[in-house]
Each structure stands twice: as C-alpha cells, then as structure tokens.
Enzyme design. Sequence first.
Site, short mmCIF file in Angstrom:
data_model
loop_
_atom_site.label_atom_id
_atom_site.label_comp_id
_atom_site.label_asym_id
_atom_site.label_seq_id
_atom_site.Cartn_x
_atom_site.Cartn_y
_atom_site.Cartn_z
N HIS A 17 39.56 37.72 49.72
CA HIS A 17 39.67 36.30 50.08
C HIS A 17 39.38 36.12 51.58
O HIS A 17 38.67 35.20 51.97
CB HIS A 17 41.10 35.77 49.83
CG HIS A 17 41.52 35.75 48.39
ND1 HIS A 17 42.67 36.34 47.95
CD2 HIS A 17 40.96 35.18 47.30
CE1 HIS A 17 42.81 36.14 46.65
NE2 HIS A 17 41.78 35.44 46.22
N LYS A 41 49.24 30.46 35.34
CA LYS A 41 49.73 31.70 35.97
C LYS A 41 51.18 31.56 36.42
O LYS A 41 51.56 30.55 36.99
CB LYS A 41 48.87 32.04 37.18
CG LYS A 41 47.47 32.47 36.83
CD LYS A 41 46.70 32.89 38.07
CE LYS A 41 45.30 33.32 37.70
NZ LYS A 41 44.51 33.65 38.90
N ARG A 90 32.89 37.50 42.19
CA ARG A 90 32.93 38.96 42.24
C ARG A 90 32.02 39.59 41.20
O ARG A 90 31.51 40.67 41.39
CB ARG A 90 34.36 39.46 42.01
CG ARG A 90 35.32 39.09 43.12
CD ARG A 90 36.75 39.30 42.70
NE ARG A 90 37.07 38.45 41.56
CZ ARG A 90 38.18 38.50 40.87
NH1 ARG A 90 39.10 39.38 41.18
NH2 ARG A 90 38.39 37.67 39.87
N SER A 128 44.48 39.68 42.94
CA SER A 128 45.88 39.56 43.37
C SER A 128 46.81 40.26 42.37
O SER A 128 47.76 40.94 42.76
CB SER A 128 46.26 38.10 43.52
OG SER A 128 45.40 37.49 44.46
#
Length: 159
Positions: A17, A41, A90, A128
């Site tokens: 990030h 989440k 990504r 993460s």
Amino acid sequence: MSIAVYPGSFDPITNGHLDIIKRASKIFSKVIVAVLINRDKKGFFSIEERKELIEEAIRGLDNVEVVSFNGLLVDFMKEKEARIIIKGLRNSTDFEYEHQMALMNKKLNENVETLHMSTNPEYSYISSSAIRQIVSFGGEIKEFVPVNVEVAIKNKMKN
Ligand code: COA
C-alpha cells in the site's frame, strides 16, 4: 489541483500500500488515503487504529492526508470534491474484482474515474490478512510492513 483518493480497508497498511501511496503522491498534488469499511470483512484493527498506523507510516509525505469514512466511496468523493480513485493491482484476480468495482462506482457517479496502478512486483504477493495470519503463527513480517505496524500487530495479537 489534482486530488486522488486511495481507498481501502488497510487492516493493516502494508509496504505494498505504502508503495502505491508514495508513487501516487509524485503524480497528484494531493492524495487522500481513505480508510473505508468493507462490510464483507471482519475488522482486526479499529478504523481509528488503522488511520493512526497509516499516519505514522506516511510521515514526511506532505501532500498525503488520511481520512476515515463510513459510507459509500462515491459519497466520500463528492464530499472531498475529488474525481480520481487510485487502486493498486497485484494480479489478474485483483483485476476482475477491481474492474467490477470501478464500473459500479462509475455507475453510481459518472464523474468519478478509477485509475489502476500496477503494484511493485516485490509486494505483489502481500495482503493484510496474510500478514495477520503470519503473526498469529509466530512468523516474521518485518519485510512486509512498516515498523510501526509490525509493533502494533504483535502487541494486539499478544492481548
Ligand atoms: N499491496 C498489498 N496489498 C494490497 C495492495 C497492495 N498494493 N492492494 C490491495 N491489497 C490487499 C489488501 O491488503 C487487502 O487484503 P485482505 O483481503 O487480506 O484484507 C486486499 O488486497 C483488498 O484490498 P482493499 O483495497 O483494502 O480492498 P477491500 O475490498 O478490502 O476494500 C473498499 C475496498 C473499502 C475500497 C471498498 O469495499 C469500498 O469502497 N467500500 C465502501 C463502500 C462502497 O462504496 N461500496 C461499493 C463499492 S462498488
């Protein structure tokens, strides 16, 4: 003034990030890192904790600010009078997801444009949740996150 918004859940912020934030800060006159809620989440750090961790990690980047927001990204964009959303990519899985989200945000507000930035390959496998999982099993995360995040996540896991 060109304002770009870099939204995410940042639970917690990683070097991947940070790389996107630094690169975006060289292109736009102002970058707003928006800590938003993804209802799918379950949070690990609170929104306020995530915001503080980002603020510490970006110290020295004078044109970057961190804001948290509970609501739709397009409403946040309107509030900040910003038109550009920056998202990191990504891999092709990110692309599928991000492409769909970009189209939805465009549908919700046609003035908003999403720009995708390819992640530095060095960080393309970081996420993460992977960071949280590695720490939970006692693994080393030094090379994946800023120092303050490493300390914070280890402390929180202990408690
Ligand atoms: N380097 C490392 N990791 C990266 C990365 C990068 N450059 N870019 C993304 N990631 C990882 C994140 O760590 C995260 O990992 P995790 O799944 O293990 O938590 C994952 O990729 C997803 O990243 P993120 O950008 O945080 O996406 P998200 O889906 O969690 O959050 C929001 C997206 C918060 C921006 C989105 O849900 C949102 O806009 N919410 C507000 C409500 C709204 O407007 N909804 C409608 C949208 S159509």
